[in-house]
Write an enzyme that holds these catalytic residues in place. Structure first.
Site, PDB file in Angstrom:
ATOM      1  N   ASN A 196       2.191  -9.524   6.240  1.00 43.10           N
ATOM      2  CA  ASN A 196       1.333  -9.059   5.156  1.00 43.10           C
ATOM      3  C   ASN A 196       0.833 -10.275   4.382  1.00 43.10           C
ATOM      4  OD1 ASN A 196       0.149  -7.906   2.941  1.00 43.10           O
ATOM      5  ND2 ASN A 196       1.983  -6.870   2.183  1.00 43.10           N
ATOM      6  N   LYS A 233      -1.232 -10.325   2.067  1.00 42.06           N
ATOM      7  CA  LYS A 233      -1.540  -9.974   0.670  1.00 42.06           C
ATOM      8  C   LYS A 233      -2.913 -10.543   0.272  1.00 42.06           C
ATOM      9  CE  LYS A 233       3.341  -9.442  -0.164  1.00 42.06           C
ATOM     10  NZ  LYS A 233       4.468  -9.469  -1.098  1.00 42.06           N
ATOM     11  N   HIS A 280       2.633   0.108  -0.494  1.00 43.53           N
ATOM     12  CA  HIS A 280       3.315  -1.145  -0.848  1.00 43.53           C
ATOM     13  C   HIS A 280       3.703  -1.114  -2.327  1.00 43.53           C
ATOM     14  CE1 HIS A 280       4.250  -5.337  -1.465  1.00 43.53           C
ATOM     15  NE2 HIS A 280       4.394  -5.439  -0.159  1.00 43.53           N
ATOM     16  N   SER A 285      11.467 -11.393   1.271  1.00 44.99           N
ATOM     17  CA  SER A 285      11.960 -12.772   1.438  1.00 44.99           C
ATOM     18  C   SER A 285      12.526 -13.070   2.829  1.00 44.99           C
ATOM     19  CB  SER A 285      12.977 -13.118   0.340  1.00 44.99           C
ATOM     20  OG  SER A 285      12.363 -13.051  -0.933  1.00 44.99           O
TER      21      SER A 285
HETATM   22  P1  13P Z   1       7.822 -11.686   0.864  1.00 42.53           P
HETATM   23  O1  13P Z   1       8.184 -11.855   2.315  1.00 42.53           O
HETATM   24  O2  13P Z   1       6.889 -12.730   0.365  1.00 42.53           O
HETATM   25  O3  13P Z   1       9.029 -11.476   0.011  1.00 42.53           O
HETATM   26  O4  13P Z   1       6.978 -10.307   0.769  1.00 42.53           O
HETATM   27  C1  13P Z   1       7.446  -9.181   1.385  1.00 42.53           C
HETATM   28  C2  13P Z   1       6.398  -8.131   1.346  1.00 42.53           C
HETATM   29  O5  13P Z   1       6.042  -7.632   0.288  1.00 42.53           O
HETATM   30  C3  13P Z   1       5.774  -7.741   2.612  1.00 42.53           C
HETATM   31  O6  13P Z   1       4.980  -6.599   2.460  1.00 42.53           O
END
Ligand code: 13P
Length: 253
Positions: A10, A12, A96, A212
């Protein structure tokens, strides 16, 4: 039949055109197990979807990070499930926690979105997860069960759903759930599916972990019996995403 390991990236709200091209090159050069063992799906922001789809290796697929709850039309700023289907984007991430928390998406709204996206032929990565306050109050299972129930009430066929357990306190914090913590919730979610959908749905639905995940912690997490993959945020933009894909372990359904 085993549950094929699923690794989602993801991205983002990150990336410039140059950065996106670099990530795609990195993915295209990565040595990973065959697509019989692991399914890899990356989710760039909408504006980069056509570029990534057309330049990405053919054994990896793309997902959108959201889509509209019903048929498109007069909804400024939204992107419909029909449009994603039209562009042959096979997957979409829905529910999400960043959207639930920041944009007020309720369990019911997420359930409606999942049902609509599936009805249009998209496959869905549906996210659930508790906040730190909820975990400390001992209500983790109650929270994720309610989030899953809102989906189960609107959906009968789970074939095209991957359920992503993403504890909010582990997202972007560097504070990964321990393998035991993740396994406990995944196992409970599978029991919930067994009791509230069907034994077959419980045995075959992939439940993936997000929060994470990185190259170093992915191996031990991947060994947990009810953990069928990852939804990776930050590390999906880095070379270690290839290591995470290589942590894949297929679970017997
Ligand atoms: P991180 O891996 O940056 O913690 O994000 C996890 C996440 O929200 C995947 O959708």
């Amino acid at each position: 039949m085993g549950r094929k390991f699923f690794v989602g990236g993801n991205w983002k709200c990150n990336g410039t055109l140059d950065e996106v091209k670099k990530i795609v090159n990195l993915l295209n050069d990565g040595k990973v197990p065959s697509s019989d063992v692991v399914e890899v799906v990356v989710s760039p922001p909408y504006v980069f979807l056509p570029l990534v789809k057309s330049t990405l290796r053919s054994d990896f697929h793309v997902a959108a990070q959201n889509c509209w709850v019903k048929k498109g039309g007069a909804f400024t700023g939204e992107v419909s499930a029909e449009m994603l289907k039209n562009l042959e984007v096979p997957w979409v991430i829905l529910g999400h926690s960043e959207r639930r928390a920041l944009l007020g998406e309720t369990n019911e709204f997420v359930g409606d979105k999942v049902a609509y996206a599936l009805s249009q032929g998209l496959k869905v990565i549906a996210c659930v997860g508790e906040t730190l306050e909820q975990r400390e109050a001992g209500s983790t299972m109650e929270v994720v069960a309610a989030q899953t129930k809102a989906i189960a009430e609107k959906v009968k066929d789970w074939t095209n759903i991957v359920l992503a357990y993403e504890p909010v306190w582990a997202i972007g914090t560097g504070k990964v759930a321990s393998p035991a913590q993740a396994q406990e919730v995944h196992c409970e979610l599978r029991k919930w599916l067994h009791a509230n959908t069907s034994p077959e749905v419980a045995a075959t639905t992939r439940i993936i972990y997000g929060g994470s995940v990185n190259g170093a912690n992915s191996k031990e997490l991947a060994g947990q019996p009810d953990l069928d993959g990852f939804l990776v945020g930050g590390a999906s933009l880095k070379p270690e995403f290839i290591d995470i894909i290589n942590a894949a372990v297929v679970k017997i359904a």
